[in-house]
Design a protein around this motif. Structure first.
Motif, mmCIF file in Angstrom:
data_model
loop_
_atom_site.group_PDB
_atom_site.id
_atom_site.type_symbol
_atom_site.label_atom_id
_atom_site.label_comp_id
_atom_site.label_asym_id
_atom_site.label_seq_id
_atom_site.Cartn_x
_atom_site.Cartn_y
_atom_site.Cartn_z
ATOM 1 N N TRP A 360 0.827 -1.223 0.000
ATOM 2 C CA TRP A 360 0.000 0.000 0.000
ATOM 3 C C TRP A 360 0.854 1.262 0.000
ATOM 4 C CZ3 TRP A 360 -0.737 -3.959 3.674
ATOM 5 C CH2 TRP A 360 -1.828 -4.799 3.396
ATOM 6 N N ASN A 364 -2.883 10.259 0.905
ATOM 7 C CA ASN A 364 -2.983 11.632 1.419
ATOM 8 C C ASN A 364 -1.688 12.040 2.134
ATOM 9 O OD1 ASN A 364 -3.412 9.812 3.458
ATOM 10 N ND2 ASN A 364 -4.826 11.107 4.620
ATOM 11 N N GLN A 379 -5.195 10.545 10.089
ATOM 12 C CA GLN A 379 -5.706 9.318 9.479
ATOM 13 C C GLN A 379 -5.001 9.125 8.129
ATOM 14 O OE1 GLN A 379 -8.136 7.335 11.088
ATOM 15 N NE2 GLN A 379 -7.545 8.757 12.717
ATOM 16 N N GLN A 381 -4.673 7.559 4.635
ATOM 17 C CA GLN A 381 -5.553 6.886 3.683
ATOM 18 C C GLN A 381 -4.685 6.072 2.733
ATOM 19 O OE1 GLN A 381 -8.094 9.679 1.655
ATOM 20 N NE2 GLN A 381 -8.664 8.057 0.190
#
Ligand code: PMT
Length: 483
Positions: A360, A364, A379, A381
């Motif tokens: 991954w 952001n 957070q 993303q």
């Protein structure tokens, strides 16, 4: 007058006839007659034929329609540039040994080299005039410096001093030797020798990086006592090591299979694409997501492939180990960059994906360092990265053999087998990465793997990553030989 068919048949005759050559090239009888009819050989097959004939003392030029004994003027020509250091005296022995192997040597000496050995001794040894002056009317009339620079199969600088490396890196041309390095269009190999502190100096290392990026082949100096009494890296590489480097570039040899001890066709003429090391996925300019891969396994594979005569493109994530010798190494950081570099490197005969690619990336990710705020924990993303192994396996220019690795912490065989099927690769090399101490894999020098293909699986005992690499390369050779 000779035509392609006559020369090819003479070469086949020289190598023991049709059957022997079919075996050597790993092709059937119909392929040989196709080559005759087409008047052309695939590049990889031609390279194998040429190398085998070179070993037997013959020079094959299918474009120029020649098959002649090597000692009739077709010897590979080395332009030996000797620069000034105490190791210059070793260049005499080097020249002699290279001549013993059938290379033709022409010598060029820098002014400072002449403080250590005389042009006369080199000329007597090589039977050739030794050049040292850039502005010599006689030499220019006889052989202009541009012709001297180009009339060779390789330019070998041995020993190469720190000063000379700096001149090469910066394109200086203030004497004959440095002018040759700038004017040549031949491959260039350097064998440096100097004081260990000079070798380790960032300026010397930066110059080396520049030269390597330009395609100059380095025969690294060795550790030990140096002439100035200091101990460290800086001794001119052993004569045998320099000769092996020259052989690798000018007369690639068949290698002995480490598994069977028998002579194998090697990977001569094959292009192998290898991924190695981790990838870093930025969170912001100072933080990233990564893993513990050191690149040791992937780099060992690249080195073993190069030793087997392959042209190797190594796409490496950020690692702390040096680029393997004789390999084109492309440095990348993220999975996307690794993917792009792999696709650009196609076509290849074989791809080996040993890199631990991040699954991954952070979509952001910040362009400035993310600050702690009262608003709470940031957070992240995540989005999936491209799967390089699966993409190569399904690419329209798919390498004939695609090999993946599987790093598993549980259900090794079951998960790896499923991965092979899902990613559509031919073999998967499974290693259990959950262990610690003796059983650890990431960053360690040893590994234990299971090789899984469509037929089943083979468990290989724990051994060095180098030996795993050699064993895998032998399996790859056998696969190509059987085709
Ligand atoms: O580098 P070392 O310290 O020597 O350690 C060696 C190693 C453990 C990294 C190596 O032996 C190894 O197992 N490499 C593969 C690690 C890995 O990412 O495995 P995986 O199971 O997550 O991926 C399976 C295969 O898909 C691998 O061939 C991987 O390169 C490939 N892959 C994965 C994700 C992705 N986005 N693209 C890929 O190509």
């Amino acid at each position: 007058m000779s035509d392609f068919k006559t020369i090819l048949d003479a070469a086949i005759q020289q190598l023991g006839g049709n059957e022997a050559v079919q075996k050597l090239l790993a092709v059937g009888a119909s392929a040989l007659s196709n080559y005759r009819q087409r008047g052309q050989l695939p590049a990889a097959k031609q390279a194998i034929l040429e190398a085998e004939l070179t070993q037997q003392g013959w020079y094959l030029d299918l474009e120029g329609l020649q098959l002649t004994p090597l000692n009739s003027g077709q010897q590979k020509r080395i332009l030996l540039l000797i620069t000034g250091g105490i190791a210059a005296y070793k260049a005499l022995e080097l020249a002699r040994r290279l001549m013993d192997r059938g290379y033709q040597i022409r010598g060029v000496m820098s002014k400072s080299a002449m403080e250590f050995i005389t042009p006369l001794s080199l000329a007597a040894l090589t039977g050739e005039k030794v050049y040292s002056e850039l502005f010599s009317l006689t030499d220019e009339a006889e052989m202009g410096h541009i012709r001297l620079a180009r009339d060779a199969d390789i330019v070998l600088v041995a020993p190469a001093t720190a000063n000379f490396l700096a001149k090469m890196a910066h394109g200086l041309a203030d004497d004959l030797a440095s002018t040759i390095c700038l004017a040549t269009d031949c491959p260039v190999m350097i064998a440096p020798a100097m004081n260990p502190i000079m070798w380790a100096h960032p300026a010397t290392q930066a110059n080396l990086e520049t030269l390597k990026k330009r395609g100059v082949t380095l025969i690294a100096p060795e550790d030990g006592d140096t002439a100035c009494g200091e101990i460290g890296t800086g001794r001119l590489a052993e004569t045998a090591v320099i000769i092996a480097g020259i052989d690798r570039l000018l007369a690639p040899q068949k290698i002995l299979s480490p598994l069977s001890g028998k002579s194998a066709a090697g990977l001569l003429g094959r292009h192998i694409l290898i991924t190695s090391g981790p990838t870093y996925e930025p969170i912001d300019p100072v933080r990233y997501i990564a893993n513990h891969s050191s690149g040791k396994q992937g780099h060992a594979l690249a080195e073993a492939c190069a030793k087997a005569g392959a042209k190797v493109t190594l796409i490496s994530g950020p690692v702390q180990i040096p680029d393997p010798e004789g390999v084109e190494t492309i440095h990348v950081t993220t999975a996307q960059q690794m993917y792009d570099a792999c696709i650009t490197a196609l076509p290849a005969d074989c791809a080996i994906c040993a890199a631990a690619v991040a699954d991954w990336k952070v979509v952001n990710h910040g362009t400035q360092k993310i600050k702690k705020t009262k608003a709470g924990t940031p957070q992240l993303q995540l989005a999936e990265n491209p799967d390089i192994l699966a993409s190569l396996s399904q690419h329209e220019a798919r390498p004939a053999l695609v090999i993946g690795f599987a790093a598993e912490t549980e259900n090794l065989n079951r998960n790896a087998k499923a991965k092979r099927e899902r990613k559509k690769c031919d073999w998967i090399v499974a290693n259990a990465v959950g262990g610690t101490g003796q059983d650890a894999v990431f960053g360690k020098d040893t590994n234990r793997v299971t090789v899984i293909d469509a037929q089943g699986h083979e468990d290989w005992q724990q051994t060095s990553k180098t030996q795993i690499a050699e064993k895998l390369i032998t399996r790859i050779e056998a696969w190509f030989n059987e085709r």
